[in-house]
Write an enzyme that holds these catalytic residues in place. Structure first.
Site, short mmCIF file in Angstrom:
data_model
loop_
_atom_site.label_atom_id
_atom_site.label_comp_id
_atom_site.label_asym_id
_atom_site.label_seq_id
_atom_site.Cartn_x
_atom_site.Cartn_y
_atom_site.Cartn_z
N ASP A 35 0.85 -0.65 0.11
CA ASP A 35 0.03 -0.06 -0.23
C ASP A 35 0.87 1.26 0.13
O ASP A 35 2.24 1.37 -0.08
CB ASP A 35 -1.29 -0.10 1.21
CG ASP A 35 0.11 0.21 2.43
OD1 ASP A 35 0.94 -0.19 2.75
OD2 ASP A 35 -1.09 0.09 3.76
N SER A 36 0.56 2.56 0.55
CA SER A 36 1.23 3.33 -0.67
C SER A 36 1.64 4.26 1.18
O SER A 36 2.49 5.34 1.44
CB SER A 36 0.18 4.80 -0.99
OG SER A 36 -1.01 5.11 -0.40
N GLY A 37 0.73 3.72 2.24
CA GLY A 37 1.07 4.41 3.30
C GLY A 37 -0.09 5.45 3.80
O GLY A 37 -0.60 5.92 5.18
N GLY A 38 -0.95 6.01 2.59
CA GLY A 38 -1.13 6.55 2.92
C GLY A 38 -3.00 6.91 4.16
O GLY A 38 -3.40 7.16 5.17
N ASP B 297 -8.07 -7.78 0.42
CA ASP B 297 -7.06 -7.88 1.70
C ASP B 297 -8.29 -7.52 2.54
O ASP B 297 -8.60 -6.36 2.96
CB ASP B 297 -5.70 -6.62 1.73
CG ASP B 297 -6.18 -5.45 1.72
OD1 ASP B 297 -7.16 -4.49 1.93
OD2 ASP B 297 -5.87 -4.90 3.61
N CYS C 61 -12.44 -29.04 7.58
CA CYS C 61 -11.35 -28.33 6.74
C CYS C 61 -10.34 -29.02 7.71
O CYS C 61 -10.38 -30.25 7.92
CB CYS C 61 -11.31 -27.08 8.45
SG CYS C 61 -10.16 -26.00 7.54
N CYS D 194 -7.00 -28.12 7.29
CA CYS D 194 -6.06 -27.21 7.81
C CYS D 194 -4.90 -28.23 8.33
O CYS D 194 -5.35 -28.83 9.21
CB CYS D 194 -6.13 -25.94 8.41
SG CYS D 194 -6.48 -26.19 9.96
N CYS E 183 -6.93 -28.03 12.34
CA CYS E 183 -8.39 -28.84 12.88
C CYS E 183 -7.90 -30.39 12.24
O CYS E 183 -8.32 -31.66 12.28
CB CYS E 183 -9.54 -28.61 11.19
SG CYS E 183 -10.13 -26.85 11.43
N HIS F 249 -5.62 -21.94 10.48
CA HIS F 249 -7.07 -21.45 10.15
C HIS F 249 -8.03 -21.21 9.28
O HIS F 249 -8.45 -21.36 8.13
CB HIS F 249 -7.80 -22.76 11.38
CG HIS F 249 -9.38 -22.65 11.41
ND1 HIS F 249 -9.68 -23.64 10.70
CD2 HIS F 249 -10.24 -21.81 11.27
CE1 HIS F 249 -11.04 -23.11 9.99
NE2 HIS F 249 -11.77 -22.31 10.46
#
Ligand SMILES: [Zn+2]
Length: 369
Positions: free
Chosen positions: A93-96, A266, A304, A306, A309, A335
């Site tokens: 990201d730009s930091g904004g 995100d 799941c 993972c 789990c 998870h």
């Protein structure tokens, strides 16, 4: 200009699309989710485990890495990929957003944003040129333009003035680029005003961006306005460029936004909620802190696959949380991120297979029992 994005398929019943974005560190299948690696790490996750769960791309925070350890130090150590041992794509990201949410005593001028570090109070000026220089030093695959993220309750006059400045900042970001191989996305602002969103899109589309992001949503405007403004804005964007909805990320919001035509997401929700004991399962949300799980031998989610789990009981996960063990954050984050990546798999499979009837059954925001 070379186009790095290909739309492979579109969903006949919605605006969802399946795409492929080519970056310097590999291809990304979209729609995709980007875990947030704030300080050069996705909290409590080894890069090895991120690879194993199928993570395609991470997000790095310019504001945090600029203040500590510093973008020049990272550049001299071989760039952010080498520094954090992640060889796949990274978007910075730009930091904004952080300047406006974390920085104290900030003052916005045409030049940029003056702010004090949340770490030591030191004074800094972040400009569009500097945001580009920092992201080039970090060596991310995708850089974002420097923008002002406007609060949801800002007045129309404020949003109009701020959005016009964000457009001028986007032009300066384009002019400041010195590196080839790094893509740059422009960020659409305009608050909750459709005409301001439209004029911002018109101005940004005239510039040579490889992708577009919609910012300033998920900042307290409520679910209905998030969806209305998100859908309205994504429809204005060119269909042949990736479209990224910034910072919005409950599972139900992502499903809705994929159907509206967004490609990239995100959010800190899966990792932050994991550390707070809120876990996402295919049956709904589980609050692992609850006393009823103290003797529960079942896995968190039997559907799941993972590591968490496959190996541990709800009783054990609750115990780790109550005892404040580091492993609690690790197993829970693993998870939740696994769940988010399978959710994106299911979105892509739904589009690929034309299984339109599946959209409403992907996930429902309820409390699991
Ligand atoms: Zn799991």
């Amino acid at each position: 200009m070379e186009n790095h994005f290909t739309v492979l398929q579109t969903d006949p019943a919605s605006r969802a699309r399946l795409g492929c974005l080519v970056t310097a560190h590999g291809e990304i299948e979209t729609p995709c989710f980007m875990p947030v690696g704030t300080q050069g790490t996705v909290k409590a996750m080894l890069p090895r485990d991120l690879l194993e769960i199928g993570c395609q791309i991470l997000l790095g925070n310019t504001y945090h890495l600029y203040l500590r350890p510093g973008h020049e130090a990272i550049r001299d150590l071989g760039g952010l990929h080498r520094f954090m041992a992640w060889d796949r794509p990274i978007l910075t990201d730009s930091g904004g957003y952080q300047v406006f949410s974390l920085g104290a005593m900030r003052k916005i001028t045409e030049e940029g944003a003056q702010f004090q570090s949340h770490l030591d109070g030191s004074s800094h000026l972040l400009t569009p040129e500097k945001a580009v220089a920092i992201q080039e030093a970090l060596g991310s695959d995708i850089a974002m333009t420097f923008d002002e993220c406007i609060p949801a309750d800002a007045s129309r006059e404020y949003v109009r003035t701020s959005t016009a400045r964000t457009i001028r900042w986007a032009e300066r970001c384009i002019a400041a680029r010195t590196r080839s191989g790094q893509l740059m996305f422009g960020i659409v602002q305009g608050g909750l005003f459709e005409d301001l969103r439209r004029s911002c899109v018109d101005a940004l589309v005239a510039l040579s961006f490889e992708g577009f992001a919609v910012g300033g949503l998920g900042v307290g405007e409520g679910e209905e306005q998030l969806r209305e403004i998100g859908s309205f804005t994504v429809d204005l964007l060119p269909t042949d460029r990736p479209r990224y909805l910034m910072g919005v990320g409950r599972p139900q919001d992502i499903i809705h936004a994929v159907r509206a035509g967004f490609d990239m997401f995100d959010c800190v929700i899966p990792t932050r909620n994991a550390r707070n004991g809120t876990l996402y399962t295919w049956q709904g949300k589980v609050n692992i802190k609850r006393a009823e799980f103290a003797n529960d031998a079942r896995s968190l989610d039997e559907n799941c696959g993972c590591y968490t789990c496959r190996n541990f009981s709800r009783a054990y996960l609750r115990h780790l949380y109550m005892a404040g063990e580091i492993l609690s954050a690790q197993l829970n984050s693993l998870h939740n991120l696994y769940f988010y990546h399978r959710l994106m798999d299911k979105c892509r499979e739904t589009i690929r297979g034309g299984r339109t009837e599946l959209w409403t059954r992907l996930w429902e925001p309820r409390e699991a029992l």
